[in-house]
Motif scaffolding. Structure first.
Motif, PDB file in Angstrom:
ATOM      1  N   UNK A 485       0.818  -1.219   0.000  1.00 38.92           N
ATOM      2  CA  UNK A 485       0.000   0.000   0.000  1.00 38.92           C
ATOM      3  C   UNK A 485       0.849   1.264   0.000  1.00 38.92           C
ATOM      4  N   UNK A 486       1.907   1.213   0.763  1.00 40.35           N
ATOM      5  CA  UNK A 486       2.792   2.375   0.860  1.00 40.35           C
ATOM      6  C   UNK A 486       3.293   2.785  -0.521  1.00 40.35           C
ATOM      7  N   UNK A 487       3.643   1.786  -1.307  1.00 39.93           N
ATOM      8  CA  UNK A 487       4.234   2.077  -2.614  1.00 39.93           C
ATOM      9  C   UNK A 487       3.162   2.414  -3.658  1.00 39.93           C
ATOM     10  N   UNK A 488       1.989   1.774  -3.581  1.00 39.57           N
ATOM     11  CA  UNK A 488       1.025   1.914  -4.684  1.00 39.57           C
ATOM     12  C   UNK A 488      -0.179   2.813  -4.402  1.00 39.57           C
ATOM     13  N   UNK A 489      -0.614   2.844  -3.143  1.00 38.96           N
ATOM     14  CA  UNK A 489      -1.883   3.528  -2.862  1.00 38.96           C
ATOM     15  C   UNK A 489      -1.811   5.036  -3.079  1.00 38.96           C
ATOM     16  N   UNK A 490      -2.921   5.565  -3.581  1.00 38.75           N
ATOM     17  CA  UNK A 490      -3.066   7.021  -3.689  1.00 38.75           C
ATOM     18  C   UNK A 490      -3.103   7.593  -2.280  1.00 38.75           C
ATOM     19  N   UNK A 580       5.165  -2.361 -11.362  1.00 37.28           N
ATOM     20  CA  UNK A 580       3.983  -1.494 -11.300  1.00 37.28           C
ATOM     21  C   UNK A 580       4.353  -0.029 -11.150  1.00 37.28           C
ATOM     22  N   UNK A 581       5.435   0.251 -10.432  1.00 35.73           N
ATOM     23  CA  UNK A 581       5.849   1.641 -10.251  1.00 35.73           C
ATOM     24  C   UNK A 581       6.470   2.174 -11.546  1.00 35.73           C
ATOM     25  N   UNK A 582       6.900   1.270 -12.425  1.00 37.24           N
ATOM     26  CA  UNK A 582       7.383   1.711 -13.726  1.00 37.24           C
ATOM     27  C   UNK A 582       8.884   1.624 -13.937  1.00 37.24           C
ATOM     28  N   UNK A 583       9.579   0.886 -13.104  1.00 36.51           N
ATOM     29  CA  UNK A 583      11.016   0.721 -13.342  1.00 36.51           C
ATOM     30  C   UNK A 583      11.243  -0.434 -14.315  1.00 36.51           C
TER      31      UNK A 583
END
Ligand code: ANZ
Ligand code: ZN
Length: 665
Positions: A485-490, A580-583
């Protein structure tokens, strides 16, 4: 590798007739135990001294101690005693002792019951009794025989040995506490200074003589053997010497008179690798009537196990009656020959399997020498402590042997050794019979492989293990969900203040600190504290995300670092998040983050030091300073010292992180 035809003590190659029967080594008097000629041994004893050193191996101390005890190096003297009996050719018997200083205290002599001289020396009237005793002793294990608690047993054989130092005649006994396989299989009985000998003498009414006096000794009888150093008494020309010095003087004297030789003995024996069973690598030897024992040439290696061997309930190895395997041609003369049907101890393969890992596809030898040179030695070896004296010692020996054959360029196979602990269930070892086995697959199916893996790392220090606990594993599961959640959630709230100024500096500092902690823990296998650091970092980042807008680059850097640091422990979830973050693929191909030392130095505060409430000094200290450190610092300050002088310190008051007030009278 060779059938054992050397003396286990002095390594002299024995004449053939000596190997076939029981006999004594011509050079050092050690009994040469009769061995089946078809058994093969590796000469690990040749490496005993080198195996005691660990200069290139960073290993746990307790494993080194176990190996050293197993090798069992003792320095002492081999001493020749005369034999007083008519019609016997052997005019001497040798003993090994670590205490030559006690030689004047010998009041009897003991042979191992199986010692080859027993039969020759036993006088007719003692024959029956001796024979019966020998039978009984043979049926016990060495451990039973050496036990200190055991009641002493033994019989007098009718013969006498002569102590060449003082000409005394002492009775020869046999007793099961003397082992044939150690030293020369004979002991000089010194009841005053060896506890086993003391008990033996006590039980059989043999004299007990003090030759090393404890301090303040006034001639009284001993209640138990006195085993420490002291002053030599009842020892002829050596009287009055400290016993440590006497040890050298007596050794010199005996060497000068050629009835003593300083020597080193080992408990370790050559490694018997022959096994009479099917599984295991065949021993590559062929027997030919014309050429004798012939090694299989390298071009014919490896010798493979036959696939058509029949297993019959005969108790014998199926290789023995497998004709397609046994019958072969002699590599020497091309005539008919038979293969060795013993196979090797499986520890032989665990000696070097890791060398094969360096080039598994290589098909012209066991390993590609250049690949091996690149990868070896193993930087970090993890295994259970139960292998301390078998696999781990054999592998070290094997490495040294192939090094000497020019097949390896390093001295130790495993640079660093780490013993993992055990995961237990309600303080008990998991076992099928107790029904307390945790099946990891169920947890993997329910919570994911990363969770199970993370929990195993977190459960306790890696070298100690810990207790399995279902609530513990769900804790790991919740934590990994929070990372997700920390990395993906709005962010929930849209108008939070932005992350800037001091907050950014602090974020960077925390990030660098975490990189440092994780890296250092990882290198030391402190996985549990490594994960604790990552959990703290997750909490810290979660708080920021609740109170600040995290749209900026600094935040992205911090969460990217979190993922990279977590990747070795939770490889699946981090790979997914990474994408998912795009790396770019893959997280496991990235360099591990590094830290800037300047970013991790502790914050400093100024500590005010007062004497009776008046400012006398100021010092810069790290914020984490403890009360004890602060007090010591204050009392040690030269300015404060000047005020204290010879006055009494009545009290020291500490206000954390701010001041120390020294109250003097
Ligand atoms: C006389 C003596 C006097 C001993 C004394 C000790 C103390 P470590 O240190 O383990 O090498 N010994 C020798 N060969 C033996 C055998 N085959 N079976 C059982 N015991 C044997 O032990 C060396 C000592 O163990 C030797 O030194 C010998 O006893 C005994 F005050 O010799 B000593
Ligand atoms: Zn031949």
């Amino acid at each position: 590798m060779a059938p054992a035809n050397w003396c286990p003590q002095c390594q002299t190659v024995l004449a053939n007739e000596q190997v076939v029967g029981e006999g004594l080594c011509e050079r050092c008097g050690t009994p040469v135990i009769r061995r089946d000629l078809e058994q093969w041994f590796l000469r690990i004893t040749k490496y005993a001294d080198e195996l005691l050193e660990y200069t290139e191996a960073e290993w746990p101390e307790r494993i080194k101690v176990m190996q050293r005890n197993w090798i069992g190096r003792s320095t002492g003297v081999d001493i020749s005693f005369g034999i007083d009996i008519e019609g016997v050719d052997d005019k001497e018997i040798w003993v090994f002792t670590t205490r030559p200083d006690t030689i004047y205290g010998v009041t009897f002599f003991v042979l191992a019951p199986e010692h080859p001289l027993v039969e020759k020396l036993t006088t007719p009237e003692h024959k029956d009794e001796v024979q019966e005793y020998v039978e009984r002793a043979r049926s016990q294990t060495d451990i039973e025989r050496l036990s200190l608690e055991k009641e002493k047993t033994g019989v007098f054989i009718g013969a006498y040995a002569i102590n060449k130092l003082n000409g005394e005649r002492v009775p020869i006994w046999i007793a099961d506490y003397v082992l044939l396989s150690y030293g020369t299989g004979a002991v000089m009985g010194v009841p005053g200074h060896d506890q086993r000998d003391f008990e033996f003498a006590h039980d059989f009414g043999l004299p007990i003589r003090v030759v090393i006096a404890p301090e303040g000794w006034a001639g009284e009888e001993l209640e138990e053997a006195y085993v420490d150093p002291g002053t030599m008494v009842n020892s002829g020309q050596f009287d009055g010497m400290p016993s440590e010095q006497g040890m050298e003087a007596i050794s010199d004297f005996m060497e000068a008179n050629s009835y003593g030789i300083r020597t080193v003995r080992y408990r370790i024996r050559d490694w018997l690798i022959s096994r009479q069973r099917y599984w295991g690598a065949p021993i590559p030897i062929v027997y030919c009537d014309k050429c004798g024992t012939v090694p299989v040439p390298e071009s014919d290696l490896p010798v493979l196990l036959p696939e058509d061997a029949e297993f019959k309930p005969t108790g014998e190895s199926p290789l023995k009656y497998c004709e397609s395997f046994v019958n072969t041609t002699c590599p020497g003369c091309g005539g008919p020959a038979q293969r060795e049907t013993d196979t090797m101890d499986t520890f032989m393969c665990s000696n070097w399997y890791f060398l094969r890992y360096t080039s598994p596809g290589y098909d012209t030898g066991p390993y590609d020498p250049s690949k091996m040179a690149y990868w070896m030695p193993v930087d970090q070896y993890t295994g259970g402590a139960e292998h301390a004296t078998m696999h781990l010692l054999y592998a070290r020996f094997f490495n040294k042997a192939i090094r000497d054959l020019g097949l390896a360029g390093f001295n130790e196979p495993f640079t660093r050794l780490f013993n993992q602990g055990t995961i237990v269930m309600e303080r008990q070892k998991m076992s099928k019979s107790r029904g307390n086995v945790v099946n990891p697959d169920e947890y993997v199916a329910k919570l994911g492989a990363d969770t199970v893996r993370g929990y195993l790392m977190f459960i306790g220090p890696w070298d100690q293990g810990g207790g399995w606990d279902d609530s513990g594993i769900s804790g790991i599961s919740r934590w990994l969900n929070r990372v997700w959640n920390l990395v993906l959630e709005e962010q929930k709230s849209a108008n939070l203040p932005s992350l800037d100024g001091a907050a950014v500096t602090e974020l960077r500092r925390q990030t660098h600190k975490t990189v440092k902690r994780v890296t250092e823990d990882l290198e030391k296998f402190r996985f549990n504290t490594m994960l604790a650091a990552l959990m703290e970092f997750t909490n810290y980042l979660s708080k920021i995300k609740e109170t600040r807008s995290v749209a900026g680059e600094e935040w992205r850097e911090a969460t990217k670092t979190l993922l990279l640091l977590l990747a070795p422990s939770a490889p699946h979830i981090t790979e997914e998040l990474w994408e998912r973050v795009g790396y770019t693929y893959s997280i496991h191909n990235q360099s591990f983050p590094s830290w800037d030392e300047a970013m991790v130095v502790e914050e400093q505060v100024t500590l005010v030091i007062q004497v009776n409430g008046k400012l006398r000094d100021r010092v810069e200290v790290p914020v984490s300073i403890t009360e004890t450190e602060a007090r010591e610092l204050a009392l040690g300050s030269t300015r404060v010292q000047a005020y204290i002088n010879d006055r009494k310190v009545r009290n020291v008051i500490y206000v954390p992180g701010r001041l120390v007030n020294v109250v003097i009278s």
